[in-house]
Design a protein around this motif. Structure first.
Motif, PDB file in Angstrom:
ATOM      1  N   ILE A   1      -5.812  13.225  -2.791  1.00  0.00           N
ATOM      2  CA  ILE A   1      -6.997  12.468  -2.378  1.00  0.00           C
ATOM      3  C   ILE A   1      -6.895  12.197  -0.887  1.00  0.00           C
ATOM      4  O   ILE A   1      -5.867  11.723  -0.403  1.00  0.00           O
ATOM      5  N   SER A   2      -7.949  12.509  -0.152  1.00  0.00           N
ATOM      6  CA  SER A   2      -7.901  12.381   1.301  1.00  0.00           C
ATOM      7  C   SER A   2      -8.102  10.939   1.741  1.00  0.00           C
ATOM      8  O   SER A   2      -8.685  10.114   1.024  1.00  0.00           O
ATOM      9  N   ALA A   3      -7.626  10.633   2.956  1.00  0.00           N
ATOM     10  CA  ALA A   3      -7.787   9.296   3.525  1.00  0.00           C
ATOM     11  C   ALA A   3      -9.262   8.982   3.763  1.00  0.00           C
ATOM     12  O   ALA A   3      -9.694   7.839   3.582  1.00  0.00           O
ATOM     13  N   ASP A   4     -10.035   9.994   4.158  1.00  0.00           N
ATOM     14  CA  ASP A   4     -11.467   9.772   4.414  1.00  0.00           C
ATOM     15  C   ASP A   4     -12.200   9.388   3.132  1.00  0.00           C
ATOM     16  O   ASP A   4     -13.126   8.576   3.157  1.00  0.00           O
ATOM     17  N   THR A   5     -11.780   9.964   2.005  1.00  0.00           N
ATOM     18  CA  THR A   5     -12.389   9.608   0.710  1.00  0.00           C
ATOM     19  C   THR A   5     -12.124   8.147   0.379  1.00  0.00           C
ATOM     20  O   THR A   5     -13.015   7.427  -0.061  1.00  0.00           O
ATOM     21  N   VAL A   6     -10.890   7.708   0.610  1.00  0.00           N
ATOM     22  CA  VAL A   6     -10.534   6.306   0.375  1.00  0.00           C
ATOM     23  C   VAL A   6     -11.347   5.391   1.283  1.00  0.00           C
ATOM     24  O   VAL A   6     -11.816   4.327   0.863  1.00  0.00           O
ATOM     25  N   THR A   7     -11.527   5.810   2.530  1.00  0.00           N
ATOM     26  CA  THR A   7     -12.320   5.019   3.477  1.00  0.00           C
ATOM     27  C   THR A   7     -13.749   4.860   2.982  1.00  0.00           C
ATOM     28  O   THR A   7     -14.319   3.752   3.003  1.00  0.00           O
ATOM     29  N   LEU A   8     -14.346   5.950   2.530  1.00  0.00           N
ATOM     30  CA  LEU A   8     -15.726   5.901   2.041  1.00  0.00           C
ATOM     31  C   LEU A   8     -15.845   5.021   0.793  1.00  0.00           C
ATOM     32  O   LEU A   8     -16.830   4.298   0.623  1.00  0.00           O
TER      33      LEU A   8
ATOM     34  N   ASP B   1      -2.177   4.550   5.669  1.00  0.00           N
ATOM     35  CA  ASP B   1      -0.902   5.066   5.146  1.00  0.00           C
ATOM     36  C   ASP B   1      -1.064   6.488   4.627  1.00  0.00           C
ATOM     37  O   ASP B   1      -0.190   7.343   4.831  1.00  0.00           O
ATOM     38  N   LEU B   2      -2.188   6.729   3.966  1.00  0.00           N
ATOM     39  CA  LEU B   2      -2.439   8.051   3.406  1.00  0.00           C
ATOM     40  C   LEU B   2      -2.616   9.092   4.512  1.00  0.00           C
ATOM     41  O   LEU B   2      -2.110  10.220   4.395  1.00  0.00           O
ATOM     42  N   ALA B   3      -3.306   8.711   5.583  1.00  0.00           N
ATOM     43  CA  ALA B   3      -3.503   9.636   6.711  1.00  0.00           C
ATOM     44  C   ALA B   3      -2.175   9.987   7.375  1.00  0.00           C
ATOM     45  O   ALA B   3      -1.947  11.138   7.762  1.00  0.00           O
ATOM     46  N   ARG B   4      -1.298   8.997   7.465  1.00  0.00           N
ATOM     47  CA  ARG B   4       0.016   9.261   8.072  1.00  0.00           C
ATOM     48  C   ARG B   4       0.874  10.168   7.178  1.00  0.00           C
ATOM     49  O   ARG B   4       1.638  11.000   7.674  1.00  0.00           O
ATOM     50  N   LEU B   5       0.750   9.991   5.863  1.00  0.00           N
ATOM     51  CA  LEU B   5       1.489  10.864   4.949  1.00  0.00           C
ATOM     52  C   LEU B   5       1.011  12.310   5.060  1.00  0.00           C
ATOM     53  O   LEU B   5       1.808  13.248   5.045  1.00  0.00           O
ATOM     54  N   LYS B   6      -0.292  12.472   5.161  1.00  0.00           N
ATOM     55  CA  LYS B   6      -0.870  13.815   5.258  1.00  0.00           C
ATOM     56  C   LYS B   6      -0.799  14.364   6.682  1.00  0.00           C
ATOM     57  O   LYS B   6      -1.146  15.520   6.925  1.00  0.00           O
ATOM     58  N   LYS B   7      -0.393  13.486   7.616  1.00  0.00           N
ATOM     59  CA  LYS B   7      -0.323  13.853   9.030  1.00  0.00           C
ATOM     60  C   LYS B   7      -1.664  14.375   9.529  1.00  0.00           C
ATOM     61  O   LYS B   7      -1.748  15.383  10.244  1.00  0.00           O
ATOM     62  N   LYS B   8      -2.727  13.663   9.106  1.00  0.00           N
ATOM     63  CA  LYS B   8      -4.078  14.027   9.530  1.00  0.00           C
ATOM     64  C   LYS B   8      -4.815  12.805  10.063  1.00  0.00           C
ATOM     65  O   LYS B   8      -5.959  12.525   9.714  1.00  0.00           O
TER      66      LYS B   8
ATOM     67  N   THR C   1       0.787  -1.234   0.000  1.00  0.00           N
ATOM     68  CA  THR C   1       0.000   0.000   0.000  1.00  0.00           C
ATOM     69  C   THR C   1       0.824   1.291   0.000  1.00  0.00           C
ATOM     70  O   THR C   1       0.345   2.302  -0.548  1.00  0.00           O
ATOM     71  N   PRO C   2       2.044   1.342   0.578  1.00  0.00           N
ATOM     72  CA  PRO C   2       2.769   2.632   0.607  1.00  0.00           C
ATOM     73  C   PRO C   2       2.949   3.306  -0.747  1.00  0.00           C
ATOM     74  O   PRO C   2       2.713   4.529  -0.856  1.00  0.00           O
ATOM     75  N   PRO C   3       3.348   2.599  -1.841  1.00  0.00           N
ATOM     76  CA  PRO C   3       3.478   3.293  -3.133  1.00  0.00           C
ATOM     77  C   PRO C   3       2.158   3.903  -3.610  1.00  0.00           C
ATOM     78  O   PRO C   3       2.149   5.014  -4.158  1.00  0.00           O
ATOM     79  N   PHE C   4       1.059   3.180  -3.386  1.00  0.00           N
ATOM     80  CA  PHE C   4      -0.248   3.715  -3.770  1.00  0.00           C
ATOM     81  C   PHE C   4      -0.603   4.935  -2.915  1.00  0.00           C
ATOM     82  O   PHE C   4      -1.229   5.886  -3.397  1.00  0.00           O
ATOM     83  N   ALA C   5      -0.215   4.894  -1.634  1.00  0.00           N
ATOM     84  CA  ALA C   5      -0.487   6.027  -0.743  1.00  0.00           C
ATOM     85  C   ALA C   5       0.241   7.273  -1.242  1.00  0.00           C
ATOM     86  O   ALA C   5      -0.335   8.376  -1.247  1.00  0.00           O
ATOM     87  N   TYR C   6       1.501   7.122  -1.658  1.00  0.00           N
ATOM     88  CA  TYR C   6       2.252   8.262  -2.194  1.00  0.00           C
ATOM     89  C   TYR C   6       1.590   8.800  -3.462  1.00  0.00           C
ATOM     90  O   TYR C   6       1.510  10.021  -3.663  1.00  0.00           O
ATOM     91  N   PHE C   7       1.096   7.897  -4.307  1.00  0.00           N
ATOM     92  CA  PHE C   7       0.445   8.312  -5.554  1.00  0.00           C
ATOM     93  C   PHE C   7      -0.852   9.070  -5.256  1.00  0.00           C
ATOM     94  O   PHE C   7      -1.110  10.132  -5.830  1.00  0.00           O
ATOM     95  N   PHE C   8      -1.670   8.532  -4.345  1.00  0.00           N
ATOM     96  CA  PHE C   8      -2.929   9.187  -3.979  1.00  0.00           C
ATOM     97  C   PHE C   8      -2.657  10.531  -3.299  1.00  0.00           C
ATOM     98  O   PHE C   8      -3.427  11.486  -3.470  1.00  0.00           O
ATOM     99  N   ASN C   9      -1.563  10.584  -2.551  1.00  0.00           N
ATOM    100  CA  ASN C   9      -1.212  11.831  -1.876  1.00  0.00           C
ATOM    101  C   ASN C   9      -0.859  12.915  -2.890  1.00  0.00           C
ATOM    102  O   ASN C   9      -1.222  14.082  -2.720  1.00  0.00           O
ATOM    103  N   ARG C  10      -0.150  12.530  -3.961  1.00  0.00           N
ATOM    104  CA  ARG C  10       0.187  13.476  -5.020  1.00  0.00           C
ATOM    105  C   ARG C  10      -1.071  13.995  -5.720  1.00  0.00           C
ATOM    106  O   ARG C  10      -1.099  15.133  -6.197  1.00  0.00           O
ATOM    107  N   LEU C  11      -2.096  13.145  -5.776  1.00  0.00           N
ATOM    108  CA  LEU C  11      -3.368  13.552  -6.391  1.00  0.00           C
ATOM    109  C   LEU C  11      -4.254  14.320  -5.419  1.00  0.00           C
ATOM    110  O   LEU C  11      -5.368  14.718  -5.771  1.00  0.00           O
TER     111      LEU C  11
END
Length: 228
Positions: A19-26, A63-70, A7-17
């Protein structure tokens, strides 16, 4: 562990776009629903694959939430809803699948036995999660509960249950990612009878956990009265 690796590479990609972690959760909630629909129409393979995607997204949002620190309480709570939805839904979905599309449905007397097992599994799964949350809130408000020494017979009982409820067994066979992975394996090898035995095993396990939660809650309330 496999999901945590990929998941980490995908998290970096989504972060560049952005896209929030909450959106992925939904979105993962949506995949749980789509997977359930596949099962209801008799397609266990695509149902399991879709649930696996939901599990992948559930790992990705952390992973995405940790990258965004949110990594907020709101996000953590929203994330836990996904597990609640899955635990409530999958027993009925698998039970319906076995009832309609297979011959594996009679446990004791009637064709409806598997549906009863599904209800028991869903009820006890959600039940011990709710009770566990209530006990956690109770322990936060009553700090003294954590310092009380329990009777020896209770400690022995707890020790025995912890051996049965070993972390490796719980995570690989009775937690959300373990269940989904096992469902995927069963569907790919096309052994519906394993769905049948697996659902029964889960119902036994969750019933034991539900019972242990009730006992632990009773003891907590009794100890709280002593504190008062």
């Amino acid at each position: 562990r496999f999901l945590n690796l990929i998941t980490p590479p995908f998290a970096y990609f989504f972060n560049r776009l952005n896209i929030s972690a909450d959106t992925v959760t939904l979105i993962s909630f949506v995949f749980i629903g789509i997977g359930s629909i596949f099962f209801l129409f008799g397609n266990s393979v695509w149902g399991s694959i879709t649930w696996f995607i939901a599990c992948f997204l559930d790992s990705l949002d952390g992973d995405l939430a940790r990258l965004k620190k949110k990594d907020t309480i709101y996000g953590t709570t929203l994330d836990s809803f996904g597990a609640d939805i899955f635990y409530f839904t999958f027993p009925f979905v698998i039970g319906f699948y076995l009832f309609i599309y297979t011959d594996y449905k009679i446990i004791y007397f009637t064709d409806f036995d598997i549906l009863i097992i599904s209800f028991i599994t869903s009820f006890t799964l959600v039940g011990y999660r709710v009770i566990g949350l209530k006990r956690y809130i109770l322990s936060l408000s009553e700090k003294k509960l954590n310092k009380i020494k329990h009777e020896k017979k209770f400690l022995n009982l707890k020790k025995t249950f912890n051996k049965i409820d070993h972390e490796a067994v719980r995570i690989n066979f009775f937690s959300e990612p373990g269940i989904i992975l096992n469902f995927l394996i069963i569907s790919l090898i096309n052994k519906n009878i394993l769905f049948y035995y697996y659902l029964i095993s889960i119902s036994i396990y969750t019933s034991l956990r539900f019972l242990s939660s009730i006992i632990a809650t009773y003891i907590s309330f009794r100890k709280m009265n002593n504190i008062s």
